[in-house]
Design a protein around this motif. Structure first.
Motif, PDB file in Angstrom:
ATOM      1  N   GLN A   1      -8.544  -3.905  -4.434  1.00  0.00           N
ATOM      2  CA  GLN A   1      -7.324  -4.572  -4.880  1.00  0.00           C
ATOM      3  C   GLN A   1      -6.177  -3.562  -4.915  1.00  0.00           C
ATOM      4  N   ASN A   2      -4.953  -4.061  -4.839  1.00  0.00           N
ATOM      5  CA  ASN A   2      -3.725  -3.270  -4.998  1.00  0.00           C
ATOM      6  C   ASN A   2      -3.619  -2.113  -4.015  1.00  0.00           C
ATOM      7  N   THR A   3      -3.987  -2.359  -2.758  1.00  0.00           N
ATOM      8  CA  THR A   3      -3.890  -1.319  -1.729  1.00  0.00           C
ATOM      9  C   THR A   3      -3.000  -1.793  -0.578  1.00  0.00           C
ATOM     10  N   LYS A   4      -2.522  -0.849   0.191  1.00  0.00           N
ATOM     11  CA  LYS A   4      -1.748  -1.159   1.393  1.00  0.00           C
ATOM     12  C   LYS A   4      -2.603  -1.941   2.384  1.00  0.00           C
ATOM     13  N   THR A   5      -3.883  -1.586   2.470  1.00  0.00           N
ATOM     14  CA  THR A   5      -4.803  -2.307   3.353  1.00  0.00           C
ATOM     15  C   THR A   5      -4.838  -3.783   2.979  1.00  0.00           C
ATOM     16  N   LEU A   6      -4.982  -4.077   1.701  1.00  0.00           N
ATOM     17  CA  LEU A   6      -5.042  -5.465   1.254  1.00  0.00           C
ATOM     18  C   LEU A   6      -3.719  -6.176   1.524  1.00  0.00           C
ATOM     19  N   SER A   7      -2.615  -5.522   1.251  1.00  0.00           N
ATOM     20  CA  SER A   7      -1.300  -6.097   1.515  1.00  0.00           C
ATOM     21  C   SER A   7      -1.153  -6.444   2.999  1.00  0.00           C
TER      22      SER A   7
ATOM     23  N   VAL B   1     -11.931  11.513   5.694  1.00  0.00           N
ATOM     24  CA  VAL B   1     -12.319  10.625   4.598  1.00  0.00           C
ATOM     25  C   VAL B   1     -11.422  10.801   3.373  1.00  0.00           C
ATOM     26  N   LYS B   2     -11.122  12.012   2.981  1.00  0.00           N
ATOM     27  CA  LYS B   2     -10.279  12.215   1.795  1.00  0.00           C
ATOM     28  C   LYS B   2      -8.866  11.698   2.026  1.00  0.00           C
ATOM     29  N   ARG B   3      -8.314  11.929   3.207  1.00  0.00           N
ATOM     30  CA  ARG B   3      -6.939  11.477   3.501  1.00  0.00           C
ATOM     31  C   ARG B   3      -6.863   9.955   3.586  1.00  0.00           C
ATOM     32  N   LEU B   4      -7.847   9.350   4.233  1.00  0.00           N
ATOM     33  CA  LEU B   4      -7.795   7.901   4.435  1.00  0.00           C
ATOM     34  C   LEU B   4      -8.353   7.129   3.249  1.00  0.00           C
ATOM     35  N   GLY B   5      -9.248   7.742   2.480  1.00  0.00           N
ATOM     36  CA  GLY B   5      -9.905   7.013   1.408  1.00  0.00           C
ATOM     37  C   GLY B   5      -9.440   7.355   0.012  1.00  0.00           C
ATOM     38  N   LYS B   6      -8.851   8.511  -0.161  1.00  0.00           N
ATOM     39  CA  LYS B   6      -8.472   8.931  -1.512  1.00  0.00           C
ATOM     40  C   LYS B   6      -6.953   8.957  -1.692  1.00  0.00           C
ATOM     41  N   ARG B   7      -6.222   8.526  -0.687  1.00  0.00           N
ATOM     42  CA  ARG B   7      -4.755   8.485  -0.748  1.00  0.00           C
ATOM     43  C   ARG B   7      -4.305   7.048  -0.501  1.00  0.00           C
TER      44      ARG B   7
ATOM     45  N   SER C   1       3.420  -0.796  12.579  1.00  0.00           N
ATOM     46  CA  SER C   1       2.820   0.278  11.785  1.00  0.00           C
ATOM     47  C   SER C   1       1.353  -0.018  11.496  1.00  0.00           C
ATOM     48  N   VAL C   2       0.582   1.055  11.372  1.00  0.00           N
ATOM     49  CA  VAL C   2      -0.840   0.916  11.059  1.00  0.00           C
ATOM     50  C   VAL C   2      -1.144   1.670   9.768  1.00  0.00           C
ATOM     51  N   ASN C   3      -2.069   1.149   9.006  1.00  0.00           N
ATOM     52  CA  ASN C   3      -2.622   1.835   7.847  1.00  0.00           C
ATOM     53  C   ASN C   3      -4.133   1.862   8.033  1.00  0.00           C
TER      54      ASN C   3
ATOM     55  N   PHE D   1       0.507   3.170   0.226  1.00  0.00           N
ATOM     56  CA  PHE D   1       1.822   2.911  -0.370  1.00  0.00           C
ATOM     57  C   PHE D   1       2.580   4.210  -0.614  1.00  0.00           C
ATOM     58  N   ASP D   2       1.841   5.315  -0.879  1.00  0.00           N
ATOM     59  CA  ASP D   2       2.456   6.597  -1.235  1.00  0.00           C
ATOM     60  C   ASP D   2       2.388   7.646  -0.132  1.00  0.00           C
TER      61      ASP D   2
END
Length: 156
Positions: free
Chosen positions: A47-53, A74-80, A22-24, A83-84
């Motif tokens: 901190q506390n992001t799927k990217t960091l995990s 940008v809104k989909r990838l940066g503001k969401r 899977s990719v994020n 994890f959700d």
């Protein structure tokens, strides 16, 4: 008057991180080259992001330099949060997924850089990673500038 860190017109990137198959993907504007030999990049990740995990569990990532045609991402990838919200599924469904050098990446990006994780340091609300650039491919010299995010009121 703009904040000092919003005056500089830097490129907008997306960092693709991997959890097995899977990719994020996120949006990164705190990115800079910090060494020519070896070619090193510094990338700050919230901190506390799927990217960091994903970065804590993996040794590599792909830094993608966004093309102006990708401003709608940008809104989909940066503001969401990854994890959700399943960004890979949404990107695939909307024709934005591609494959480069065996890695899932964005379709239509200006460039891709395969990064090998070197070290990291917790720095406030971000963790700063130093990566070595292993391989790269430039597809276009047109890049999405940070100031366009301000102009389009995506960043205030």
């Amino acid at each position: 008057m703009k904040r000092p860190w919003n005056i500089i017109d830097t490129p907008v990137y997306s960092l693709a991180t991997y959890d097995g198959d899977s990719v994020n993907m996120n949006i990164c504007t705190y990115v800079t080259a910090v060494s020519m030999q070896p070619k090193l990049y510094a990338v700050a990740v919230y901190q506390n992001t799927k990217t960091l995990s994903n970065l804590h569990a993996s040794s590599h990532a792909v830094l993608q330099l966004l093309h102006p045609d990708q401003i709608s991402l940008v809104k989909r990838l940066g503001k969401r949060s990854g994890f959700d919200f399943n960004k890979e599924h949404w990107l695939q469904k909307n024709g934005w997924m591609n494959n480069w050098d065996g890695h899932k990446v964005l379709n239509g990006c200006a460039a891709c850089i395969l990064l090998q994780k070197n070290t990291s340091l917790v720095t406030g609300d971000h963790e700063l990673f130093i990566f070595e650039a292993i391989r790269f491919k430039t597809f276009s010299e047109e890049v999405l500038p940070f100031q366009e995010l301000i102009t389009q009121k995506i960043i205030l």
